[in-house]
Design an enzyme around this catalytic site. Structure first.
Site, mmCIF file in Angstrom:
data_model
loop_
_atom_site.group_PDB
_atom_site.id
_atom_site.type_symbol
_atom_site.label_atom_id
_atom_site.label_comp_id
_atom_site.label_asym_id
_atom_site.label_seq_id
_atom_site.Cartn_x
_atom_site.Cartn_y
_atom_site.Cartn_z
ATOM 1 N N ILE A 69 1.013 -1.208 -0.010
ATOM 2 C CA ILE A 69 0.135 -0.051 0.006
ATOM 3 C C ILE A 69 0.848 1.311 -0.034
ATOM 4 O O ILE A 69 0.512 2.346 -0.461
ATOM 5 C CB ILE A 69 -0.997 -0.075 1.194
ATOM 6 C CG1 ILE A 69 -2.257 0.660 0.981
ATOM 7 C CG2 ILE A 69 -0.444 0.420 2.379
ATOM 8 C CD1 ILE A 69 -3.561 0.544 2.029
ATOM 9 N N HIS A 128 6.346 -11.611 6.014
ATOM 10 C CA HIS A 128 6.118 -11.318 4.595
ATOM 11 C C HIS A 128 7.357 -11.287 3.964
ATOM 12 O O HIS A 128 8.354 -10.471 4.513
ATOM 13 C CB HIS A 128 5.015 -10.144 4.180
ATOM 14 C CG HIS A 128 5.504 -8.949 5.415
ATOM 15 N ND1 HIS A 128 5.106 -8.798 6.718
ATOM 16 C CD2 HIS A 128 5.970 -7.857 5.015
ATOM 17 C CE1 HIS A 128 5.506 -7.707 7.170
ATOM 18 N NE2 HIS A 128 6.231 -7.241 6.241
ATOM 19 N N LEU A 129 7.333 -11.540 2.711
ATOM 20 C CA LEU A 129 8.706 -11.232 1.988
ATOM 21 C C LEU A 129 8.288 -9.923 1.030
ATOM 22 O O LEU A 129 7.419 -9.901 0.149
ATOM 23 C CB LEU A 129 9.026 -12.398 1.045
ATOM 24 C CG LEU A 129 10.255 -12.119 0.284
ATOM 25 C CD1 LEU A 129 11.488 -12.315 1.190
ATOM 26 C CD2 LEU A 129 10.481 -13.435 -0.626
ATOM 27 N N GLY A 135 12.705 -3.255 12.112
ATOM 28 C CA GLY A 135 12.021 -2.484 11.271
ATOM 29 C C GLY A 135 10.645 -2.950 10.841
ATOM 30 O O GLY A 135 9.778 -2.823 9.896
#
Ligand code: 5GP
Ligand code: ZN
Length: 109
Positions: free
Chosen positions: A32, A99-100, A92
């Site tokens: 997004i 998720h990659l 981070g």
């Protein structure tokens, strides 16, 4: 499935996403807030908070995610690109469902 997890909601289809791929184990959709012209995420349907929480039983799942990256990157027109997995808040990570990241093609517009 974790009730408050945004990526569980996306993988279940209850929150919409710009999906580019789905199979029994994973979904891939555009980020997004893209960091590059093309930036998508490969997300397992299984809720695992961080890479640190993965076990030997997740080996095929993780391998499948890595092997999917070049296939989907090529479909998205990327020749070279980066793959990234942020691990833990100090690394981070903001969404605690692994998720990659796959991104490339120059700076986001
Ligand atoms: P992290 O920092 O956890 O590695 O990355 C999370 C990524 O998920 C960020 O790049 C962020 O833009 C993306 N993201 C967060 N919420 C949503 C959402 O609702 N939909 C999509 N498509 N991406 C999201
Ligand atoms: Zn989740």
């Amino acid at each position: 499935m974790s009730a408050d997890c945004i990526f569980c909601k996306i993988t279940a289809g209850s929150i919409p996403s710009k999906s580019i791929y789905e199979d029994d184990n994973v979904i891939a959709f555009h980020d997004i807030r893209p960091m590059a012209k093309v930036h998508f995420l490969i997300v397992p349907k299984k809720h695992i908070e961080t890479l640190k929480d993965c076990a030997a039983e997740d080996q095929d799942l993780l391998g499948g995610m890595m092997l999917l990256a070049p296939k989907l990157a090529a479909e998205q027109g990327l020749i070279g690109y980066k793959t990234l997995m942020n691990v833990g808040r100090e690394g981070g990570q903001e969404v605690f469902h692994i998720h990659l990241h796959v991104y490339g093609g120059g700076a986001a517009a």
